[in-house]
Write a protein that holds these residues in place. Structure first.
Motif, short mmCIF file in Angstrom:
data_model
loop_
_atom_site.label_atom_id
_atom_site.label_comp_id
_atom_site.label_asym_id
_atom_site.label_seq_id
_atom_site.Cartn_x
_atom_site.Cartn_y
_atom_site.Cartn_z
N GLU A 143 0.81 -1.20 -0.06
CA GLU A 143 -0.01 0.06 -0.18
C GLU A 143 1.00 1.40 0.01
OE1 GLU A 143 -3.60 1.80 2.53
OE2 GLU A 143 -2.99 -0.12 3.00
N ARG A 144 0.44 2.27 -0.64
CA ARG A 144 1.22 3.40 -0.80
C ARG A 144 0.61 4.54 0.14
NH1 ARG A 144 5.90 5.78 -2.61
NH2 ARG A 144 5.74 7.63 -3.29
N TYR A 145 1.29 5.32 0.94
CA TYR A 145 0.94 6.40 1.75
C TYR A 145 1.43 7.40 1.48
CZ TYR A 145 -0.52 2.84 4.97
OH TYR A 145 -1.35 1.66 5.45
N GLN A 194 -2.12 12.83 2.84
CA GLN A 194 -3.54 12.09 2.88
C GLN A 194 -3.27 11.43 4.43
OE1 GLN A 194 -2.91 9.00 -0.07
NE2 GLN A 194 -4.63 9.86 -1.33
N ARG A 195 -2.40 11.06 4.76
CA ARG A 195 -2.07 10.55 6.31
C ARG A 195 -2.41 11.44 7.24
NH1 ARG A 195 1.76 5.75 8.02
NH2 ARG A 195 0.48 4.82 9.45
N ARG A 255 -1.32 18.66 5.72
CA ARG A 255 -0.16 19.43 5.43
C ARG A 255 -0.09 20.43 6.51
NH1 ARG A 255 3.61 17.65 2.14
NH2 ARG A 255 2.73 16.74 0.55
N ARG A 256 -0.83 20.78 7.38
CA ARG A 256 -0.77 21.67 8.49
C ARG A 256 0.40 21.01 9.30
NH1 ARG A 256 -5.63 21.93 11.84
NH2 ARG A 256 -5.87 19.80 11.38
N MET A 257 0.66 19.69 9.57
CA MET A 257 1.80 19.32 10.35
C MET A 257 2.80 18.57 9.61
SD MET A 257 -0.61 17.87 13.34
CE MET A 257 0.97 17.70 14.56
N PRO A 258 3.99 19.15 9.35
CA PRO A 258 4.92 18.63 8.35
C PRO A 258 5.63 17.56 9.15
CG PRO A 258 5.59 20.76 8.90
CD PRO A 258 4.29 20.72 9.39
#
Length: 140
Positions: free
Chosen positions: A3-5, A9-10, A13-16
């Protein structure tokens, strides 16, 4: 096929950078991702599987997985770990200064990593370093 994450998505973007504490009773399926992952084993044991083979895991083992390298956790017996994931874009922005240090640049991005295979590094930490790393990950 693993599976690709994707980071956005996971985690969004608010928390790099994100750190989570996980417990695997059985395992976690094969997967890869577009972000860097540092996994610190805090207790229990299990098997880490990747393209190059399998390695036993126990407290103090640190697993670095670079983007695109797949891996899985298998035959876990109450395996607990801190999983710190960070968007690879940080290396071009906020963490760009790390790329000026040749050893860190090779570790995080450019050179092939040591066993168990390309894109992965397993590093055992002694007890004081494991405790210090746990403390830092708790703060993230």
């Amino acid at each position: 096929m693993p599976e690709r994450y994707r980071f956005d998505q996971r985690f969004g973007r608010r928390m790099p950078v994100r750190a989570d504490h996980w417990r695997f009773k059985d395992g976690y399926p094969a997967h890869d991702h577009d972000f860097h992952e540092l996994a610190l084993i805090t207790s229990g044991n299990g098997i880490h599987r990747c393209a190059a083979g399998t390695t036993s895991l126990s407290r103090g083992d640190l697993v670095l997985v670079r983007p695109g390298a797949w891996h899985a956790y298998e035959r876990c017996r109450d395996l607990r770990l801190w999983d710190c994931c960070f968007d690879s874009g940080l290396l071009a922005r906020e963490l760009a200064w790390l790329m000026d240090a040749p050893a860190i640049h090779r570790l995080l991005w450019s050179a092939p990593l040591a066993a168990p295979g390309p894109g992965l590094l397993l590093l055992p930490l002694d007890s004081p370093r494991t405790a210090a790393a746990e403390d830092l990950l708790t703060r993230i």
